[in-house]
Write a protein that holds these residues in place. Structure first.
Motif, PDB file in Angstrom:
ATOM      1  N   CYS A 104      -2.295 -18.190  36.089  1.00  0.00           N
ATOM      2  CA  CYS A 104      -3.354 -17.841  36.058  1.00  0.00           C
ATOM      3  C   CYS A 104      -4.416 -16.840  36.826  1.00  0.00           C
ATOM      4  N   ARG A 105      -3.565 -16.290  38.031  1.00  0.00           N
ATOM      5  CA  ARG A 105      -4.836 -15.255  38.151  1.00  0.00           C
ATOM      6  C   ARG A 105      -4.452 -13.644  37.524  1.00  0.00           C
ATOM      7  N   GLN A 159      -4.399 -14.113  34.374  1.00  0.00           N
ATOM      8  CA  GLN A 159      -4.911 -14.226  32.834  1.00  0.00           C
ATOM      9  C   GLN A 159      -3.805 -13.778  31.708  1.00  0.00           C
ATOM     10  N   CYS A 166      -5.795 -22.655  32.231  1.00  0.00           N
ATOM     11  CA  CYS A 166      -5.062 -22.194  33.134  1.00  0.00           C
ATOM     12  C   CYS A 166      -5.354 -22.817  34.456  1.00  0.00           C
ATOM     13  N   GLU A 182      -3.798 -16.263  28.714  1.00  0.00           N
ATOM     14  CA  GLU A 182      -4.971 -16.225  27.506  1.00  0.00           C
ATOM     15  C   GLU A 182      -4.716 -14.599  26.692  1.00  0.00           C
ATOM     16  N   ARG A 183      -4.445 -13.756  27.650  1.00  0.00           N
ATOM     17  CA  ARG A 183      -3.619 -12.711  26.578  1.00  0.00           C
ATOM     18  C   ARG A 183      -3.452 -12.774  25.514  1.00  0.00           C
TER      19      ARG A 183
END
Length: 269
Positions: free
Chosen positions: A123-124, A126, A143, A129-130
């Motif tokens: 999650c940290r 990302q 996330c 997301e990308r």
């Protein structure tokens, strides 16, 4: 790479066997060499620098044994270390579970509202997301770090009241609201072991994306031209950096379909 070489797979623990099991179902002729870095698990809470160092060492170990492709069956390592591994071994076919899971999510979600259950490190970073944005713009990706899921899976607690309670703690605020989320990515290879409880919590309108199955599909595409001969016996060899007997015991209980689980080799990285 010779076609008879195995496919290398590594994870910090037992969760990556979900990927190995999916590959065995889809490509039974392939030989698999699986490394569990139990001595240094979990990877999720560790810094990107540390995870990258561990992941490159795991890759070096498997390449030293002779593999024709490498699967990073750890979402945290896939999120932060894939580029470093590719730089270290530029000629080696390489894939990670994050890219596979992102592709599965884009295909599964109609609304573009996607929840990813993952480790803190994933999650940290990302990375989901990308990876999802590269495939489909405009998605809303949430996330959620779910670190206790890893411990539950490692202890063999895959369903029941304890699992449901922890799952509600992490995810109920999302799925109790009317937010239109229609896809839950199991963004750690341990998490498919908890899939029945997670599916009940998410509800019938939410599709679960199993990164292990998505990775198996992507591997089949990656291995075109390098496939093992049809009719080959395949097989699964296991290596652990700590507690091989315990690893074998838990693996037999959680993965009865992998009847190849015998003695686990102990190795240092």
């Amino acid at each position: 790479m010779p076609k008879h070489y195995p496919v290398g797979i590594f994870d910090s623990g037992i969760g990556g066997l979900t990927v190995a099991a999916a590959i065995r179902r889809a490509m039974p002729a392939e030989k698999l060499l699986y490394l569990a870095d139990l001595a240094r698990q979990p990877y999720g809470p560790k810094s990107p620098r540390t995870v990258t160092r561990y992941a490159v060492q795991a890759a070096e170990f498997l390449v030293g044994r002779g593999v024709k492709a490498l699967v990073v069956a750890c979402n945290t390592a896939s999120a932060v270390a894939l580029e470093a591994i590719a730089e270290r071994f530029p000629e080696l076919p390489l894939l990670g579970v994050v890219e596979a899971g992102a592709a599965g999510a884009v295909a599964a979600s109609a609304s573009g509202r996607i929840v990813v259950a993952a480790t803190e490190g994933t999650c940290r970073s990302q990375a989901y997301e990308r990876a999802i944005a590269r495939r489909r713009g405009g998605c809303r990706v949430t996330c959620v770090p779910c670190p206790l899921f890893v411990s539950l899976a490692e202890e063999g607690l895959t369903d029941g009241a304890i699992v449901e309670s922890v799952a509600r703690h992490y995810l109920a605020p999302l799925f109790d609201r009317l937010g239109g989320d229609d896809c839950l990515v199991l963004g750690c290879t341990h998490f498919p072991l908890l899939a029945p409880a997670l599916a009940r919590l998410a509800g019938p309108g939410v599709r679960l994306v199993d990164c292990a199955e998505a990775t198996s599909t992507m591997l089949a595409e990656t291995l075109r031209g390098l496939e093992a001969p049809v009719g080959g016996a395949g097989g699964l060899s296991l290596i652990a950096t700590d507690a091989p007997e315990r690893f074998a015991r838990i693996a037999r209980r959680l993965f009865p379909s992998l009847d190849e689980i015998g003695t686990v080799e102990l190795a240092d990285l």
